[in-house]
Write a protein that holds these residues in place. Structure first.
Motif, PDB file in Angstrom:
ATOM      1  N   ALA A  70      -0.616   8.051 -14.787  1.00 23.11           N
ATOM      2  CA  ALA A  70      -0.893   7.336 -16.028  1.00 23.11           C
ATOM      3  C   ALA A  70       0.403   7.006 -16.749  1.00 23.11           C
ATOM      4  CB  ALA A  70      -1.786   8.176 -16.920  1.00 23.11           C
ATOM      5  N   LEU A  71       0.413   5.852 -17.386  1.00 21.65           N
ATOM      6  CA  LEU A  71       1.477   5.506 -18.325  1.00 21.65           C
ATOM      7  C   LEU A  71       0.884   5.687 -19.715  1.00 21.65           C
ATOM      8  CD1 LEU A  71       4.381   4.482 -18.631  1.00 21.65           C
ATOM      9  CD2 LEU A  71       3.478   2.153 -18.724  1.00 21.65           C
ATOM     10  N   ASP A  95       2.547  11.632 -14.529  1.00 24.42           N
ATOM     11  CA  ASP A  95       2.398  10.750 -15.683  1.00 24.42           C
ATOM     12  C   ASP A  95       3.726  10.531 -16.398  1.00 24.42           C
ATOM     13  OD1 ASP A  95      -0.299  10.825 -15.061  1.00 24.42           O
ATOM     14  OD2 ASP A  95      -0.731  12.438 -16.498  1.00 24.42           O
ATOM     15  N   THR A  96       3.814   9.423 -17.116  1.00 32.21           N
ATOM     16  CA  THR A  96       5.029   9.063 -17.845  1.00 32.21           C
ATOM     17  C   THR A  96       4.649   8.560 -19.238  1.00 32.21           C
ATOM     18  OG1 THR A  96       6.104   8.374 -15.788  1.00 32.21           O
ATOM     19  CG2 THR A  96       7.100   7.599 -17.838  1.00 32.21           C
ATOM     20  N   VAL A  97       5.483   8.880 -20.218  1.00 27.06           N
ATOM     21  CA  VAL A  97       5.293   8.385 -21.583  1.00 27.06           C
ATOM     22  C   VAL A  97       6.104   7.105 -21.759  1.00 27.06           C
ATOM     23  CG1 VAL A  97       5.489   8.914 -24.043  1.00 27.06           C
ATOM     24  CG2 VAL A  97       4.999  10.755 -22.404  1.00 27.06           C
ATOM     25  N   HIS A 150       9.822   7.058 -20.574  1.00 28.89           N
ATOM     26  CA  HIS A 150      10.449   5.741 -20.447  1.00 28.89           C
ATOM     27  C   HIS A 150      10.631   5.227 -21.869  1.00 28.89           C
ATOM     28  CE1 HIS A 150      11.264   1.746 -18.684  1.00 28.89           C
ATOM     29  NE2 HIS A 150      10.587   1.276 -19.720  1.00 28.89           N
ATOM     30  N   TYR A 151      11.867   5.266 -22.377  1.00 26.90           N
ATOM     31  CA  TYR A 151      12.135   4.952 -23.787  1.00 26.90           C
ATOM     32  C   TYR A 151      13.163   3.839 -23.870  1.00 26.90           C
ATOM     33  CZ  TYR A 151      12.797   5.776 -28.809  1.00 26.90           C
ATOM     34  OH  TYR A 151      12.827   5.644 -30.183  1.00 26.90           O
ATOM     35  N   LEU A 152      12.807   2.784 -24.557  1.00 29.45           N
ATOM     36  CA  LEU A 152      13.723   1.671 -24.764  1.00 29.45           C
ATOM     37  C   LEU A 152      14.180   1.670 -26.217  1.00 29.45           C
ATOM     38  CD1 LEU A 152      14.673  -1.112 -23.238  1.00 29.45           C
ATOM     39  CD2 LEU A 152      13.264  -2.097 -25.044  1.00 29.45           C
ATOM     40  N   LEU A 181       7.212   0.926 -13.085  1.00 30.31           N
ATOM     41  CA  LEU A 181       6.651   2.255 -12.823  1.00 30.31           C
ATOM     42  C   LEU A 181       5.378   2.223 -11.983  1.00 30.31           C
ATOM     43  CD1 LEU A 181       7.214   3.722 -16.407  1.00 30.31           C
ATOM     44  CD2 LEU A 181       8.639   4.102 -14.378  1.00 30.31           C
ATOM     45  N   GLN A 182       4.713   1.074 -11.933  1.00 33.74           N
ATOM     46  CA  GLN A 182       3.490   0.912 -11.129  1.00 33.74           C
ATOM     47  C   GLN A 182       2.437   2.000 -11.424  1.00 33.74           C
ATOM     48  OE1 GLN A 182       2.889  -1.721  -8.628  1.00 33.74           O
ATOM     49  NE2 GLN A 182       4.485  -2.513 -10.011  1.00 33.74           N
TER      50      GLN A 182
END
Length: 520
Positions: free
Chosen positions: A5-6, A29-31, A72-74, A96-97
């Motif tokens: 999950a994203l 999972d990734t934030v 994942h932070y921009l 990230l797919q």
């Protein structure tokens, strides 16, 4: 890492325990978080508001990393920033797919629709979960509202207090103290001596991360209004808890008595200043209400003060959210009074001879803050009486306050302040002459002003007073059926045609660009 999950986290969802993290698996999972220019420019946000969101977001990103959650932070100043949340989410999906998207329900209709469109275009399911930072779901409010001819805070507030057993008598049915509402005990002014106690806020010295944000905002948003020299807001969970404890111990006992009082040069007084922390989800309303209720049980704060504060959190906050999500997107277009004038330019500078407006707007631009009476009965009242298009008023409020998220700001502005929804939120327009401001500031603001609140025509006539009578005259037919306006309209009808004409002519002068400017 296997695709999972994203988890989308927005700038007003800074809670490690948010519903979006239920079942979060760090192995899969990734934030996703992104700072993008659009969120500072879709309304021309002031520097304090921009800094508040960015500083809080960066501190939360730090907390996520410490908790071991892939992120994942921009950042706003990263090379290749695409400018919008939608574009950055699209890029993150491509990189990230993920198998699915997860988020806590957002607080802004515009943002929600943009993210839904991205998910649909990517062919990914979007799991939107209830926001646990509210006592009630939107579905529960919709059920409460169904079939009612009108919506009123009082009935929703009582329902929630009974359901959650907040400030209730031992029988669980009657309110503590025998009354649901202690407003009558909560409307005192300070008197000629001014605030009797030190009401200094708890200030938080910006740390290295916040100082980095402040420098970025000064450079990147130099053309935006507002100042950052006094920026000292709580920007992480630990600071928010300190701010809450400080309010409960030092200001809550006096909050009720003086919650409507004003004094020049005193922005903080006895208000909590935790609304930004609440709205960014650094605090949970349940812990805020519980702390206030505990202070009453311990004998540290009187019931009228505690009830008045609880009504803002458990009552009004829940009410406006329900209005917003059950009435959008059409709610944004309401203009029941047909107001068409532009917002005076000095709302962005505070450069006006009207002392109360100068004081409220100047502190707003300095701190990103004004308490509820300054918002409703100074800046909001003037815009209403002036006849400013409500969408312009909404854009200003959303832009200038550090606690402004659209779900709470829009109904408060269009409904409560500007009566643009025609009475859906409140039963009457909140209109008054300059005498109200004189009374609630104990004359301190009016004494510093060249206008006189008791005069409605002439060069010294208070613009609030002139525009109040003009407002009643212009909307007399519309308001005639409103029982709560009967006394005000009765007073209007005592004026003869010549008096009404003089008021209309003076009101026309007041509405001219540059009126009450010290440079005019």
């Amino acid at each position: 890492m296997t695709a999972g999950a994203l988890v989308i986290v927005l700038g007003d969802q800074l809670d490690l325990q948010a519903a979006a993290f239920d079942g979060f698996d760090p192995a899969h999972d990734t934030v996703f978080m992104a700072e993008v220019p659009q969120e500072s420019t879709h309304v021309w946000s002031t520097q304090p508001r921009i800094a508040m969101f960015l500083a809080a977001m960066r501190h939360f990103a730090q907390a996520l990393r410490e908790a071991g959650r892939p992120l994942h932070y921009l950042r706003l100043d990263d090379d290749g920033n695409r400018g919008t949340l939608a574009a950055e989410l699209q890029a993150a999906i491509a990189r990230l797919q993920p198998e699915r998207l997860v988020m806590t329900a957002p607080g802004d209709w515009r943002v929600y629709q943009a993210l839904r469109e991205v998910a649909a275009a990517a062919g990914l399911p979007l799991d939107v979960r209830d926001d646990r930072h509210f006592y009630a779901t939107v579905r529960e409010f919709a059920a409460h509202a169904r079939g009612r001819r009108s919506l009123r805070l009082e009935y929703w507030y009582r329902e929630l207090r009974q359901r959650h057993q907040v400030l209730m008598a031992p029988d669980g049915v009657q309110p503590a103290g025998g009354a649901w509402n202690f407003d009558a005990a909560n409307r005192e002014a300070f008197g000629s001596a001014g605030p009797p106690l030190d009401a200094t806020r708890l200030a938080f010295e910006p740390d290295a991360l916040t100082r980095q944000v402040l420098a970025l905002v000064r450079q990147r948003f130099a053309e935006h209004a507002g100042q950052l020299d006094s920026f000292a807001w709580p920007v992480n969970r630990a600071q928010a808890l300190q701010a809450l404890a400080h309010f409960i111990a030092h200001r809550l006992p006096h909050f009720g008595r003086w919650q409507d009082a004003m004094w020049p040069g005193e922005p903080w007084l006895f208000h909590s200043q935790i609304s930004a922390a609440l709205n960014l989800k650094l605090l949970n309303p349940r812990e805020v209400v519980a702390a206030a209720e505990a202070a009453w049980h311990a004998g540290d704060a009187p019931l009228p003060a505690v009830e008045g504060f609880v009504r803002q959190v458990l009552g009004w906050r829940e009410y406006v959210r329900g209005i917003y999500w059950t009435r959008m997107p059409g709610y944004l277009q309401h203009n029941a009074l047909g107001a068409t004038h532009d917002l005076p330019a000095w709302y962005w500078t505070g450069d006006t001879d009207m002392a109360c407006l100068r004081d409220a707007i100047t502190q707003t631009l300095q701190h990103g803050y004004a308490h509820h009476i300054q918002r409703l009965m100074v800046t909001g009242l003037y815009a209403l009486l002036h006849g400013v298009q409500p969408q312009q008023v909404h854009a200003w409020y959303l832009a200038v306050y550090v606690d402004a998220v659209e779900w709470v700001e829009l109904p408060n502005t269009l409904g409560m302040s500007q009566f643009a929804d025609g009475g859906l939120m409140g039963s009457k327009p909140y209109v008054a002459t300059g005498r109200y401001i004189e009374r609630m500031s104990s004359g301190s603001l009016c004494a510093r002003c060249r206008f006189r609140p008791g005069e409605r025509v002439g060069e010294q006539a208070c613009p609030f007073t002139t525009l109040y009578w003009d407002f009643l005259g212009r909307h007399e037919a519309l308001l005639a059926g409103n029982r709560r306006m009967a006394m005000q309209l009765k007073n209007l009808r005592r004026l003869d045609d010549a008096q009404r004409q003089a008021i209309a002519e003076r009101a026309h002068e007041v509405r001219q660009p540059g009126f009450a400017s010290p440079h005019r």
